[in-house]
Design an enzyme around this catalytic site. Structure first.
Site, PDB file in Angstrom:
ATOM      1  N   LYS A   1      -8.087  -5.287  13.192  1.00 38.91           N
ATOM      2  CA  LYS A   1      -7.018  -4.033  13.780  1.00 38.91           C
ATOM      3  C   LYS A   1      -6.207  -5.425  15.097  1.00 38.91           C
ATOM      4  O   LYS A   1      -4.633  -5.237  14.803  1.00 38.91           O
ATOM      5  CB  LYS A   1      -6.498  -3.101  13.965  1.00 38.91           C
ATOM      6  CG  LYS A   1      -7.101  -2.620  13.022  1.00 38.91           C
ATOM      7  CD  LYS A   1      -5.427  -2.622  12.044  1.00 38.91           C
ATOM      8  CE  LYS A   1      -5.583  -1.626  10.579  1.00 38.91           C
ATOM      9  NZ  LYS A   1      -4.258  -1.648   9.181  1.00 38.91           N
TER      10      LYS A   1
ATOM     11  N   ASN B   1       1.606  -2.318   5.457  1.00 43.55           N
ATOM     12  CA  ASN B   1       0.787  -0.996   5.755  1.00 43.55           C
ATOM     13  C   ASN B   1      -0.741  -0.927   5.061  1.00 43.55           C
ATOM     14  O   ASN B   1      -1.519  -0.206   5.281  1.00 43.55           O
ATOM     15  CB  ASN B   1       2.020  -0.119   5.042  1.00 43.55           C
ATOM     16  CG  ASN B   1       1.146   1.955   4.997  1.00 43.55           C
ATOM     17  OD1 ASN B   1       0.593   2.126   5.402  1.00 43.55           O
ATOM     18  ND2 ASN B   1       0.104   1.677   3.584  1.00 43.55           N
TER      19      ASN B   1
ATOM     20  N   ARG C   1      -0.363   5.670  -2.129  1.00 50.30           N
ATOM     21  CA  ARG C   1      -1.299   6.429  -1.188  1.00 50.30           C
ATOM     22  C   ARG C   1      -1.059   6.426   0.029  1.00 50.30           C
ATOM     23  O   ARG C   1      -0.084   6.225   1.126  1.00 50.30           O
ATOM     24  CB  ARG C   1      -2.725   6.214  -1.667  1.00 50.30           C
ATOM     25  CG  ARG C   1      -2.771   6.197  -3.189  1.00 50.30           C
ATOM     26  CD  ARG C   1      -4.385   6.718  -3.527  1.00 50.30           C
ATOM     27  NE  ARG C   1      -5.128   5.338  -3.051  1.00 50.30           N
ATOM     28  CZ  ARG C   1      -5.848   5.563  -1.665  1.00 50.30           C
ATOM     29  NH1 ARG C   1      -6.193   6.576  -1.220  1.00 50.30           N
ATOM     30  NH2 ARG C   1      -6.721   4.632  -1.398  1.00 50.30           N
TER      31      ARG C   1
ATOM     32  N   SER D   1      -3.220  -0.157  14.369  1.00 49.71           N
ATOM     33  CA  SER D   1      -4.020   1.558  14.623  1.00 49.71           C
ATOM     34  C   SER D   1      -4.357   1.113  15.810  1.00 49.71           C
ATOM     35  O   SER D   1      -4.044   0.170  17.083  1.00 49.71           O
ATOM     36  CB  SER D   1      -5.304   0.687  13.815  1.00 49.71           C
ATOM     37  OG  SER D   1      -6.082   1.975  14.286  1.00 49.71           O
TER      38      SER D   1
ATOM     39  N   TYR E   1     -13.102  -3.393  11.177  1.00 52.70           N
ATOM     40  CA  TYR E   1     -11.748  -3.313  11.052  1.00 52.70           C
ATOM     41  C   TYR E   1     -11.462  -3.310  12.723  1.00 52.70           C
ATOM     42  O   TYR E   1     -10.362  -3.326  12.705  1.00 52.70           O
ATOM     43  CB  TYR E   1     -11.990  -1.272  10.954  1.00 52.70           C
ATOM     44  CG  TYR E   1     -11.068  -0.455  10.881  1.00 52.70           C
ATOM     45  CD1 TYR E   1      -9.580  -0.503   9.279  1.00 52.70           C
ATOM     46  CD2 TYR E   1     -10.091   0.175  12.088  1.00 52.70           C
ATOM     47  CE1 TYR E   1      -8.509  -0.118   9.322  1.00 52.70           C
ATOM     48  CE2 TYR E   1      -9.329   0.904  11.923  1.00 52.70           C
ATOM     49  CZ  TYR E   1      -7.929   1.325  10.426  1.00 52.70           C
ATOM     50  OH  TYR E   1      -7.167   1.403  10.727  1.00 52.70           O
ATOM     51  N   CYS E   2     -12.081  -2.349  13.842  1.00 49.54           N
ATOM     52  CA  CYS E   2     -11.545  -2.909  15.671  1.00 49.54           C
ATOM     53  C   CYS E   2     -10.550  -4.414  15.019  1.00 49.54           C
ATOM     54  O   CYS E   2      -9.118  -4.226  16.074  1.00 49.54           O
ATOM     55  CB  CYS E   2     -12.178  -2.074  16.383  1.00 49.54           C
ATOM     56  SG  CYS E   2     -12.685  -1.359  16.280  1.00 49.54           S
TER      57      CYS E   2
ATOM     58  N   GLY F   1       0.820  -1.567   0.040  1.00 52.06           N
ATOM     59  CA  GLY F   1       0.163  -0.152   0.085  1.00 52.06           C
ATOM     60  C   GLY F   1       1.018   1.908  -0.353  1.00 52.06           C
ATOM     61  O   GLY F   1       0.422   1.947   0.284  1.00 52.06           O
TER      62      GLY F   1
HETATM   63  N1  LIG Z   1      -5.221   6.969   7.765  1.00 55.42           N
HETATM   64  C1  LIG Z   1      -5.132   6.698   9.566  1.00 55.42           C
HETATM   65  O1  LIG Z   1      -5.848   7.575  10.432  1.00 55.42           O
HETATM   66  C2  LIG Z   1      -4.844   5.849  10.464  1.00 55.42           C
HETATM   67  C3  LIG Z   1      -4.874   5.382  11.076  1.00 55.42           C
HETATM   68  C4  LIG Z   1      -3.868   4.157  12.074  1.00 55.42           C
HETATM   69  C5  LIG Z   1      -4.237   3.328  10.835  1.00 55.42           C
HETATM   70  N2  LIG Z   1      -4.541   3.487   9.477  1.00 55.42           N
HETATM   71  C6  LIG Z   1      -3.523   1.812   8.595  1.00 55.42           C
HETATM   72  O2  LIG Z   1      -2.732   2.592   7.882  1.00 55.42           O
HETATM   73  C7  LIG Z   1      -2.599   1.939   6.919  1.00 55.42           C
HETATM   74  C8  LIG Z   1      -2.533   2.452   5.870  1.00 55.42           C
HETATM   75  O3  LIG Z   1      -3.749   3.861   5.550  1.00 55.42           O
HETATM   76  P1  LIG Z   1      -4.233   5.130   5.143  1.00 55.42           P
HETATM   77  O4  LIG Z   1      -4.738   5.801   5.748  1.00 55.42           O
HETATM   78  O5  LIG Z   1      -2.610   5.620   4.604  1.00 55.42           O
HETATM   79  O6  LIG Z   1      -5.428   4.671   3.938  1.00 55.42           O
HETATM   80  P2  LIG Z   1      -5.491   5.486   2.338  1.00 55.42           P
HETATM   81  O7  LIG Z   1      -5.127   6.300   1.740  1.00 55.42           O
HETATM   82  O8  LIG Z   1      -6.667   4.403   2.023  1.00 55.42           O
HETATM   83  O9  LIG Z   1      -3.599   3.942   1.159  1.00 55.42           O
HETATM   84  C9  LIG Z   1      -4.300   3.013   1.273  1.00 55.42           C
HETATM   85  C10 LIG Z   1      -3.227   2.275   0.623  1.00 55.42           C
HETATM   86  O10 LIG Z   1      -3.953   0.617   0.502  1.00 55.42           O
HETATM   87  C11 LIG Z   1      -3.453  -0.072  -0.557  1.00 55.42           C
HETATM   88  N3  LIG Z   1      -4.811  -0.631  -0.167  1.00 55.42           N
HETATM   89  C12 LIG Z   1      -6.041  -1.066   0.273  1.00 55.42           C
HETATM   90  N4  LIG Z   1      -6.803  -2.245  -0.050  1.00 55.42           N
HETATM   91  C13 LIG Z   1      -5.355  -2.714  -0.463  1.00 55.42           C
HETATM   92  C14 LIG Z   1      -5.905  -4.254   0.011  1.00 55.42           C
HETATM   93  N5  LIG Z   1      -6.687  -5.723  -0.412  1.00 55.42           N
HETATM   94  N6  LIG Z   1      -4.670  -4.358  -0.958  1.00 55.42           N
HETATM   95  C15 LIG Z   1      -3.242  -3.995  -1.396  1.00 55.42           C
HETATM   96  N7  LIG Z   1      -3.893  -2.624  -1.078  1.00 55.42           N
HETATM   97  C16 LIG Z   1      -4.569  -1.988  -0.624  1.00 55.42           C
HETATM   98  C17 LIG Z   1      -4.319   1.284  -1.250  1.00 55.42           C
HETATM   99  O11 LIG Z   1      -3.382   1.090  -2.784  1.00 55.42           O
HETATM  100  P3  LIG Z   1      -4.469   1.404  -3.971  1.00 55.42           P
HETATM  101  O12 LIG Z   1      -4.708   3.288  -3.328  1.00 55.42           O
HETATM  102  O13 LIG Z   1      -4.439   0.805  -4.693  1.00 55.42           O
HETATM  103  O14 LIG Z   1      -6.062   0.732  -3.510  1.00 55.42           O
HETATM  104  C18 LIG Z   1      -2.874   2.421  -0.852  1.00 55.42           C
HETATM  105  O15 LIG Z   1      -1.596   2.443  -1.026  1.00 55.42           O
HETATM  106  C19 LIG Z   1      -4.198   1.539   6.876  1.00 55.42           C
HETATM  107  O16 LIG Z   1      -3.014  -0.310   6.893  1.00 55.42           O
HETATM  108  C20 LIG Z   1      -4.548   1.615   7.712  1.00 55.42           C
HETATM  109  O17 LIG Z   1      -5.449   1.165   8.306  1.00 55.42           O
HETATM  110  C21 LIG Z   1      -4.444   4.655   9.258  1.00 55.42           C
END
Ligand SMILES: NC(=O)c1ccc[n+]([C@@H]2O[C@H](COP(=O)([O-])OP(=O)(O)OC[C@H]3O[C@@H](n4cnc5c(N)ncnc54)[C@H](OP(=O)(O)O)[C@@H]3O)[C@@H](O)[C@H]2O)c1
Length: 244
Positions: free
Chosen positions: A152, A81, A12, A135, A148-149, A9
């Site tokens: 994680k 990630n 983005r 998370s 989701y919870c 991932g």
């Molecule tokens: N943002 C927050 O507040 C937050 C807080 C705690 C934890 N997190 C965790 O941090 C990580 C990244 O989150 P983010 O906020 O950066 O999310 P994001 O902006 O939505 O980016 C998600 C990334 O993961 C890829 N992805 C999603 N589903 C996938 C799948 N089934 N197989 C392979 N790749 C997949 C996406 O690829 P495409 O774009 O090509 O679909 C993208 O590169 C996640 O595990 C999330 O749970 C986020």
């Protein structure tokens, strides 16, 4: 030769910040699932390699590691990630089994079994580091996205298991627990979170950015935490602190 890394991932959000940080020192393969435009722009900006991988798919995970083995002699760092929020936030009493299955496959099964395969490769060199992005939802109940919870929370146990199992093989395993990080994932609720933060939700009164998480990965990648396998790095502006 530069050390090597895979960032799932990485196209983005948080993963992109991590990949952008790591290319300073590592050869990086960043994965994407559906947004090729984002992956292409990452490659142009950073020079890292990109690879399409649906993390829930066994075949895609195997293809990713086969691709990495063609390019890298050894794997120094895996960053698990990739992850997703429920497509729709629904109350615990209304949430669907389909959403549950999708979240478990993406957020838990995918990184768990990618790690299994990557660890076998790392074990051959007796070295390596693995970071899981979980998370604050690992321990914080949000009843409008329970699946989701749960995913994680399960992933946190995956970290503990692999840290135990892989220590002898020289592989260090870490959990990074981001709080609220400004990415597309939280776009729909960003304003509400900003208001809560302004009202005192976080001791450090700002939303996190991808780079905050990337800095934690930097410390792991540089080996600064090598005698701390299994530890949790809270990157959450103090959310996890209790006060009275
Ligand atoms: N943002 C927050 O507040 C937050 C807080 C705690 C934890 N997190 C965790 O941090 C990580 C990244 O989150 P983010 O906020 O950066 O999310 P994001 O902006 O939505 O980016 C998600 C990334 O993961 C890829 N992805 C999603 N589903 C996938 C799948 N089934 N197989 C392979 N790749 C997949 C996406 O690829 P495409 O774009 O090509 O679909 C993208 O590169 C996640 O595990 C999330 O749970 C986020």
């Amino acid at each position: 030769m530069k050390p090597t890394a895979i960032v799932t991932g990485g196209s983005r959000g948080i993963g992109r910040a991590i990949a952008t940080e790591l290319v300073k020192t590592h050869r990086v393969i960043a994965t994407w699932r559906g947004r090729k435009d984002a992956a292409d722009s990452l490659r142009e900006e950073t020079g890292c390699e990109i690879f399409q991988c649906e993390i829930a798919s066994r075949e895609d995970r195997a293809a990713l590691l086969a691709f990495a083995r063609q390019r890298f002699e050894k794997l120094d760092l895996l960053v698990n990630n990739a992850g997703m929020a429920p497509r729709e936030r629904r109350d615990l009493l209304e949430a669907s089994e389909e959403s549950f299955d999708e979240l478990m496959a993406t957020n838990l099964k995918g990184p768990h079994f990618l790690t299994q395969q990557a660890a076998r490769w790392m074990a051959a060199s007796g070295d390596g580091r693995i970071a899981f992005v979980t998370s604050i939802s690992s321990y914080t109940a949000s009843v409008n996205r329970g699946e989701y919870c749960i995913s994680k929370a399960g992933l946190s146990m995956s970290v503990a298991l692999y840290a135990q199992r892989l220590a002898e093989a020289g592989i260090k395993v870490f959990e990074i627990r981001p709080g609220i990080i400004r990415t597309d994932m939280i776009a729909k609720v960003e304003k509400a979170y900003d208001e809560k933060i302004a009202a005192g939700l976080l001791p450090q009164r700002r939303m996190g950015e991808g780079i905050d998480v990337a800095k934690a990965v930097r410390a792991i990648a540089d080996g600064l935490l090598d005698y701390s396998t299994g530890q949790i790095l809270n990157v959450d502006g103090g959310f996890s602190l209790r006060s009275l």
